[in-house]
Design an enzyme around this catalytic site. Structure first.
Site, PDB file in Angstrom:
ATOM      1  N   GLY A 170       0.843  -1.191   0.000  1.00 13.81           N
ATOM      2  CA  GLY A 170       0.000   0.000   0.000  1.00 13.81           C
ATOM      3  C   GLY A 170       0.878   1.241   0.000  1.00 13.81           C
ATOM      4  N   HIS A 197      -4.590   1.338   7.686  1.00 10.14           N
ATOM      5  CA  HIS A 197      -3.236   1.910   7.757  1.00 10.14           C
ATOM      6  C   HIS A 197      -3.101   3.068   6.759  1.00 10.14           C
ATOM      7  CE1 HIS A 197       1.309   1.265   8.144  1.00 10.14           C
ATOM      8  NE2 HIS A 197       1.222   2.026   7.062  1.00 10.14           N
ATOM      9  N   GLU A 198      -3.598   2.846   5.529  1.00  3.17           N
ATOM     10  CA  GLU A 198      -3.442   3.876   4.484  1.00  3.17           C
ATOM     11  C   GLU A 198      -4.334   5.090   4.759  1.00  3.17           C
ATOM     12  OE1 GLU A 198      -0.953   3.556   2.756  1.00  3.17           O
ATOM     13  OE2 GLU A 198      -0.628   1.414   3.038  1.00  3.17           O
ATOM     14  N   CYS A 242       5.746  -0.101   7.676  1.00  2.00           N
ATOM     15  CA  CYS A 242       5.432   1.163   7.016  1.00  2.00           C
ATOM     16  C   CYS A 242       6.617   1.576   6.151  1.00  2.00           C
ATOM     17  CB  CYS A 242       5.141   2.240   8.068  1.00  2.00           C
ATOM     18  SG  CYS A 242       4.667   3.821   7.329  1.00  2.00           S
ATOM     19  N   LEU A 243       6.337   1.947   4.911  1.00  2.00           N
ATOM     20  CA  LEU A 243       7.431   2.342   4.011  1.00  2.00           C
ATOM     21  C   LEU A 243       8.060   3.661   4.446  1.00  2.00           C
ATOM     22  CD1 LEU A 243       5.845   1.301   0.589  1.00  2.00           C
ATOM     23  CD2 LEU A 243       7.499   0.037   1.981  1.00  2.00           C
ATOM     24  N   HIS A 277      -2.822   7.328   7.164  1.00  2.00           N
ATOM     25  CA  HIS A 277      -1.801   8.223   6.579  1.00  2.00           C
ATOM     26  C   HIS A 277      -2.439   9.521   6.073  1.00  2.00           C
ATOM     27  CE1 HIS A 277       2.031   6.223   6.739  1.00  2.00           C
ATOM     28  NE2 HIS A 277       1.618   5.129   6.126  1.00  2.00           N
ATOM     29  N   GLN A 337       2.789  10.070   1.656  1.00  2.00           N
ATOM     30  CA  GLN A 337       4.105   9.408   1.763  1.00  2.00           C
ATOM     31  C   GLN A 337       5.020   9.782   0.598  1.00  2.00           C
ATOM     32  OE1 GLN A 337       2.199   5.344   2.524  1.00  2.00           O
ATOM     33  NE2 GLN A 337       4.058   5.202   3.748  1.00  2.00           N
TER      34      GLN A 337
HETATM   35  O1  K1U Z   1       1.628   2.484   3.834  1.00  2.00           O
HETATM   36  C1  K1U Z   1       2.709   1.908   3.912  1.00  2.00           C
HETATM   37  O2  K1U Z   1       3.616   2.379   4.579  1.00  2.00           O
HETATM   38  C2  K1U Z   1       2.903   0.593   3.203  1.00  2.00           C
HETATM   39  C3  K1U Z   1       2.824  -0.618   4.120  1.00  2.00           C
HETATM   40  C4  K1U Z   1       1.383  -1.073   4.183  1.00  2.00           C
HETATM   41  C5  K1U Z   1       1.027  -2.052   5.258  1.00  2.00           C
HETATM   42  C6  K1U Z   1       1.786  -3.165   5.533  1.00  2.00           C
HETATM   43  C7  K1U Z   1       1.404  -4.069   6.507  1.00  2.00           C
HETATM   44  C8  K1U Z   1       0.252  -3.866   7.208  1.00  2.00           C
HETATM   45  C9  K1U Z   1      -0.499  -2.748   6.938  1.00  2.00           C
HETATM   46  C10 K1U Z   1      -0.123  -1.863   5.958  1.00  2.00           C
HETATM   47  C11 K1U Z   1       3.726  -1.697   3.541  1.00  2.00           C
HETATM   48  O3  K1U Z   1       3.493  -2.167   2.485  1.00  2.00           O
HETATM   49  S1  K1U Z   1       5.088  -2.211   4.484  1.00  2.00           S
HETATM   50  C12 K1U Z   1       5.803  -3.523   3.510  1.00  2.00           C
HETATM   51  C13 K1U Z   1       5.034  -4.802   3.555  1.00  2.00           C
HETATM   52  O4  K1U Z   1       4.228  -5.008   4.437  1.00  2.00           O
HETATM   53  C14 K1U Z   1       5.210  -5.843   2.506  1.00  2.00           C
HETATM   54  C15 K1U Z   1       6.166  -5.737   1.539  1.00  2.00           C
HETATM   55  C16 K1U Z   1       6.308  -6.728   0.570  1.00  2.00           C
HETATM   56  C17 K1U Z   1       5.489  -7.820   0.567  1.00  2.00           C
HETATM   57  C18 K1U Z   1       4.519  -7.943   1.542  1.00  2.00           C
HETATM   58  C19 K1U Z   1       4.377  -6.961   2.499  1.00  2.00           C
HETATM   59 ZN    ZN Z   2       2.660   3.367   6.271  1.00  2.00          ZN
END
Ligand code: K1U
Ligand code: ZN
Length: 177
Positions: free
Chosen positions: A50, A139-140, A97-98, A143, A55
């Site tokens: 996401g 989560h999104e 979270c990225l 943000h 972001q």
């Molecule tokens: O919004 C963001 O920071 C992105 C975040 C979203 C998220 C992840 C986990 C739970 C809720 C919301 C991410 O994508 S973090 C990376 C991640 O979870 C992932 C990366 C590659 C494959 C699978 C998952």
């Molecule tokens: Zn995030």
């Protein structure tokens, strides 16, 4: 998707991540149509499941999601998403979270949510989500309101995670010198 220019992802503690994003208006159509593919490409490259417009520095209520980034792409683009109902039942799931890369923690949230949004062409959509999609949507949308997943942790866990992140960032920037 390979030729779409990527966007830099803002990291904690960038103040844009703490601002409330404004709704996408009709006059934003061109901006949003250009931004959404770049956000998707940036999310796939990260990789993530996401990404919210703040972001990448845009204080706009725009979110992209793809829960299967490695398989057949099934991208969702959500314009002005809002949670219109949330279950009393709660669920705990690990989140990352990225904007705080490398840090993960269990977060408790409503187990199911009903979300309304518009497609890029203006079509109204509504869906009920559970499991990972419910977590990711919440989560999104957080943000878009300047809320990070760390805000939903207890103070001890939150401070530990943020401290660890800042320490790792400091080490990384020293190594880059
Ligand atoms: O919004 C963001 O920071 C992105 C975040 C979203 C998220 C992840 C986990 C739970 C809720 C919301 C991410 O994508 S973090 C990376 C991640 O979870 C992932 C990366 C590659 C494959 C699978 C998952
Ligand atoms: Zn995030």
């Amino acid at each position: 998707m390979n030729d779409v220019p990527l966007l830099p992802i803002l990291l904690h503690p960038d103040p844009i991540l703490r601002a409330k994003a404004r709704p996408v208006a009709e006059g934003d159509a061109d901006l949003v149509r250009a931004l959404a593919p770049r956000m998707l490409a940036t999310m796939y490259k990260a990789p993530g499941i996401g990404l919210a417009a703040p972001q990448v520095g845009e204080k706009l209520r725009l979110v992209v999601i793809d829960l299967q980034p490695d398989d057949t792409p099934s991208p969702m683009v959500l314009v002005n998403p809002e949670i219109v109902a949330a279950s009393e039942e709660r669920a705990v799931r690990e989140e990352g979270c990225l904007s705080i890369p490398g840090q993960y923690a269990d977060v408790e949230r409503p187990a199911r949510v009903k979300v309304r949004w518009r497609e890029l062409d203006g079509t109204r959509r509504e869906m009920e989500a559970d499991d990972l999609l419910a977590t990711c949507l919440q989560h999104e949308i957080d943000h878009l309101d300047g809320v990070m997943f760390t805000d939903r942790l207890g103070p001890l866990k939150r401070n530990m995670l943020i401290k660890k992140f800042l320490k790792e960032q400091k080490l990384k920037s020293r190594e880059a010198m």
